[in-house]
Design a protein around this motif. Structure first.
Motif, PDB file in Angstrom:
ATOM      1  N   SER A 173      -2.946  -1.854 -28.266  1.00 17.11           N
ATOM      2  CA  SER A 173      -3.626  -1.764 -26.968  1.00 17.11           C
ATOM      3  C   SER A 173      -3.093  -0.584 -26.161  1.00 17.11           C
ATOM      4  N   THR A 174      -1.793  -0.353 -26.251  1.00 15.07           N
ATOM      5  CA  THR A 174      -1.196   0.784 -25.551  1.00 15.07           C
ATOM      6  C   THR A 174      -1.741   2.099 -26.091  1.00 15.07           C
ATOM      7  N   VAL A 175      -1.785   2.215 -27.412  1.00 16.06           N
ATOM      8  CA  VAL A 175      -2.315   3.427 -28.036  1.00 16.06           C
ATOM      9  C   VAL A 175      -3.785   3.608 -27.676  1.00 16.06           C
ATOM     10  N   ALA A 176      -4.551   2.518 -27.699  1.00 11.93           N
ATOM     11  CA  ALA A 176      -5.975   2.605 -27.366  1.00 11.93           C
ATOM     12  C   ALA A 176      -6.169   3.084 -25.929  1.00 11.93           C
ATOM     13  N   LEU A 177      -5.371   2.571 -25.000  1.00 11.94           N
ATOM     14  CA  LEU A 177      -5.507   2.969 -23.599  1.00 11.94           C
ATOM     15  C   LEU A 177      -5.132   4.437 -23.404  1.00 11.94           C
ATOM     16  N   PHE A 178      -4.010   4.856 -24.003  1.00  7.13           N
ATOM     17  CA  PHE A 178      -3.619   6.264 -23.925  1.00  7.13           C
ATOM     18  C   PHE A 178      -4.706   7.167 -24.505  1.00  7.13           C
ATOM     19  N   SER A 179      -5.232   6.753 -25.642  1.00  7.93           N
ATOM     20  CA  SER A 179      -6.196   7.586 -26.356  1.00  7.93           C
ATOM     21  C   SER A 179      -7.499   7.714 -25.579  1.00  7.93           C
ATOM     22  N   ILE A 180      -8.036   6.600 -25.110  1.00  3.26           N
ATOM     23  CA  ILE A 180      -9.325   6.664 -24.426  1.00  3.26           C
ATOM     24  C   ILE A 180      -9.198   7.413 -23.096  1.00  3.26           C
ATOM     25  N   MET A 181      -8.027   7.330 -22.452  1.00  2.25           N
ATOM     26  CA  MET A 181      -7.807   8.112 -21.240  1.00  2.25           C
ATOM     27  C   MET A 181      -7.788   9.603 -21.558  1.00  2.25           C
ATOM     28  N   ALA A 182      -7.151   9.956 -22.674  1.00  2.97           N
ATOM     29  CA  ALA A 182      -7.075  11.368 -23.056  1.00  2.97           C
ATOM     30  C   ALA A 182      -8.460  11.920 -23.368  1.00  2.97           C
ATOM     31  N   TYR A 183      -9.264  11.179 -24.122  1.00  5.32           N
ATOM     32  CA  TYR A 183     -10.601  11.665 -24.473  1.00  5.32           C
ATOM     33  C   TYR A 183     -11.543  11.622 -23.275  1.00  5.32           C
ATOM     34  N   TRP A 184     -11.374  10.657 -22.399  1.00  9.71           N
ATOM     35  CA  TRP A 184     -12.225  10.561 -21.216  1.00  9.71           C
ATOM     36  C   TRP A 184     -12.006  11.750 -20.286  1.00  9.71           C
ATOM     37  N   LEU A 235     -13.231   5.937 -11.721  1.00  6.87           N
ATOM     38  CA  LEU A 235     -13.236   4.485 -11.560  1.00  6.87           C
ATOM     39  C   LEU A 235     -13.168   3.702 -12.874  1.00  6.87           C
ATOM     40  N   PRO A 236     -13.935   4.050 -13.927  1.00 10.30           N
ATOM     41  CA  PRO A 236     -13.848   3.254 -15.166  1.00 10.30           C
ATOM     42  C   PRO A 236     -12.448   3.200 -15.765  1.00 10.30           C
ATOM     43  N   ILE A 237     -11.707   4.306 -15.709  1.00  9.54           N
ATOM     44  CA  ILE A 237     -10.353   4.323 -16.249  1.00  9.54           C
ATOM     45  C   ILE A 237      -9.421   3.456 -15.413  1.00  9.54           C
ATOM     46  N   ILE A 238      -9.587   3.490 -14.093  1.00  6.00           N
ATOM     47  CA  ILE A 238      -8.755   2.662 -13.219  1.00  6.00           C
ATOM     48  C   ILE A 238      -9.019   1.181 -13.476  1.00  6.00           C
ATOM     49  N   VAL A 239     -10.285   0.813 -13.588  1.00  6.67           N
ATOM     50  CA  VAL A 239     -10.635  -0.583 -13.874  1.00  6.67           C
ATOM     51  C   VAL A 239     -10.086  -1.009 -15.224  1.00  6.67           C
ATOM     52  N   LEU A 240     -10.213  -0.133 -16.226  1.00  6.55           N
ATOM     53  CA  LEU A 240      -9.698  -0.445 -17.567  1.00  6.55           C
ATOM     54  C   LEU A 240      -8.195  -0.659 -17.530  1.00  6.55           C
ATOM     55  N   PHE A 241      -7.480   0.185 -16.787  1.00  5.35           N
ATOM     56  CA  PHE A 241      -6.028   0.040 -16.718  1.00  5.35           C
ATOM     57  C   PHE A 241      -5.630  -1.280 -16.071  1.00  5.35           C
ATOM     58  N   PHE A 242      -6.288  -1.642 -14.971  1.00  9.91           N
ATOM     59  CA  PHE A 242      -5.928  -2.891 -14.295  1.00  9.91           C
ATOM     60  C   PHE A 242      -6.267  -4.113 -15.147  1.00  9.91           C
ATOM     61  N   LEU A 243      -7.300  -4.015 -15.966  1.00  7.15           N
ATOM     62  CA  LEU A 243      -7.650  -5.134 -16.841  1.00  7.15           C
ATOM     63  C   LEU A 243      -6.660  -5.287 -17.990  1.00  7.15           C
ATOM     64  N   THR A 244      -6.008  -4.199 -18.383  1.00  8.18           N
ATOM     65  CA  THR A 244      -5.121  -4.229 -19.555  1.00  8.18           C
ATOM     66  C   THR A 244      -3.672  -3.931 -19.208  1.00  8.18           C
ATOM     67  N   GLN A 245      -3.314  -3.934 -17.919  1.00 10.13           N
ATOM     68  CA  GLN A 245      -1.982  -3.486 -17.537  1.00 10.13           C
ATOM     69  C   GLN A 245      -0.874  -4.381 -18.108  1.00 10.13           C
ATOM     70  N   LYS A 246      -1.114  -5.682 -18.209  1.00  9.91           N
ATOM     71  CA  LYS A 246      -0.087  -6.585 -18.732  1.00  9.91           C
ATOM     72  C   LYS A 246       0.214  -6.256 -20.193  1.00  9.91           C
ATOM     73  N   THR A 247      -0.845  -6.105 -20.985  1.00  8.90           N
ATOM     74  CA  THR A 247      -0.661  -5.744 -22.395  1.00  8.90           C
ATOM     75  C   THR A 247      -0.087  -4.349 -22.523  1.00  8.90           C
ATOM     76  N   PHE A 248      -0.495  -3.444 -21.646  1.00 10.71           N
ATOM     77  CA  PHE A 248      -0.012  -2.066 -21.679  1.00 10.71           C
ATOM     78  C   PHE A 248       1.495  -2.008 -21.434  1.00 10.71           C
ATOM     79  N   VAL A 249       1.971  -2.691 -20.388  1.00  8.51           N
ATOM     80  CA  VAL A 249       3.400  -2.694 -20.067  1.00  8.51           C
ATOM     81  C   VAL A 249       4.191  -3.360 -21.189  1.00  8.51           C
ATOM     82  N   GLN A 250       3.651  -4.438 -21.743  1.00  7.62           N
ATOM     83  CA  GLN A 250       4.320  -5.117 -22.850  1.00  7.62           C
ATOM     84  C   GLN A 250       4.429  -4.200 -24.055  1.00  7.62           C
TER      85      GLN A 250
END
Length: 285
Positions: free
Chosen positions: A205-216, A261-276
């Protein structure tokens, strides 16, 4: 009696310390959020409120039409679709390739494994500007320039940073799990698919979030390889808007808010998994 007074003093000191820490965190959080708050505030302003001194933080009146006008000036939904067309397959490719390579570097013993891993990490030291022209020549000879292929296909060959993150996580998983699966006749690919991947959701999930932010947010890649306006991404669309309507600051800020906005919403939805995932990927080297 003296013991109770001492315990009360310690508790009061601890509460005071925690209060100071939380107050500092709140102040730092507000400071970091100020640019985005100003961005949102400006997106609702009229032209007469943009450059006044002292600055206006809460627009009055609020000009909601800035958003509608901004999205009408550029083909927003076309750029949005193009961005998703690049970001989603690229993120999937990065997850598949990086996790496979990281598995080979962490769970499979083979000669020269660590030396090759160091070589992979060394590629992170090469600035993109060094490889930009050779890559462009390769993709031009392949006939890929002007298409989405140069922006999607390379992700299926892994990313050094993501390989490093996943390798660090895989090293935290007990080797006994793999050994027991091998005794039961499971292949390396079966271990990877049935055991490692289900246990790797936080790291993936961390890799997916980093990756989609980079491509976005990628601007340079689409700028180099995309020639047709109909294939532009949101980052290029924002640049086009700025070039054509640079003086329309309120609408420019509105467009920026919609893109962010979509990236911010995505981060807040996945922040727990991201930090973990971030915490777990640094536990073992």
């Amino acid at each position: 009696m003296a013991k109770n007074v001492h315990n009360h003093s310690i508790k009061r000191q601890w509460l005071l310390q925690q209060g100071v820490i939380y107050a500092l965190l709140v102040v730092l959080g507000i400071l970091f959020a100020l640019p985005f708050i100003w961005l949102v505030s400006t997106s609702f302003k009229t032209d007469s409120q943009l450059f006044v001194i002292p600055p206006i933080w809460i627009p009055d009146p609020i000009k909601w039409s800035n958003y509608r006008n901004a999205l009408d000036y550029i083909p927003f939904w076309l750029y949005f679709k193009n961005t998703l067309t690049i970001a989603i397959p690229s993120t999937m490719g990065m997850l598949i390739s990086s996790s496979l390579v990281a598995y080979g570097f962490s769970r499979v013993q083979w000669p020269g494994r660590d030396a090759v891993f160091i070589l992979v990490l060394a590629t992170m030291m090469l600035p993109y500007q060094v490889t930009m022209i050779p890559l462009f020549i390769v993709f031009r000879n392949l006939g890929w320039v002007g298409t989405f292929k140069p922006l999607i296909i390379p992700s299926f060959f892994g990313g050094p940073f993501y390989i490093f993150l996943l390798r660090q996580f895989y090293l935290t998983l007990p080797m006994e799990l793999s050994d027991a699966a091998k005794i039961d006749g499971c292949s390396e690919l079966g271990i990877y698919r049935q055991i490692i991947l289900p246990l790797s959701k936080p790291a993936l999930s961390t890799v997916a979030l980093f990756s989609i932010m980079a491509y976005w947010n990628d601007f340079l890649g689409p700028l180099i390889y995309l020639e047709d306006d109909s294939k532009y991404t949101l980052a290029l669309g924002l640049q086009q808007f700025q070039r054509q309507f640079g003086m329309e600051w309120a609408m420019l800020m509105a467009t920026s808010v919609v893109i962010t906005l979509p990236i911010i919403v995505l981060f807040f939805l996945t922040q727990k998994t991201f930090v973990q995932g971030i915490a777990l990927t640094g536990m073992k080297g």
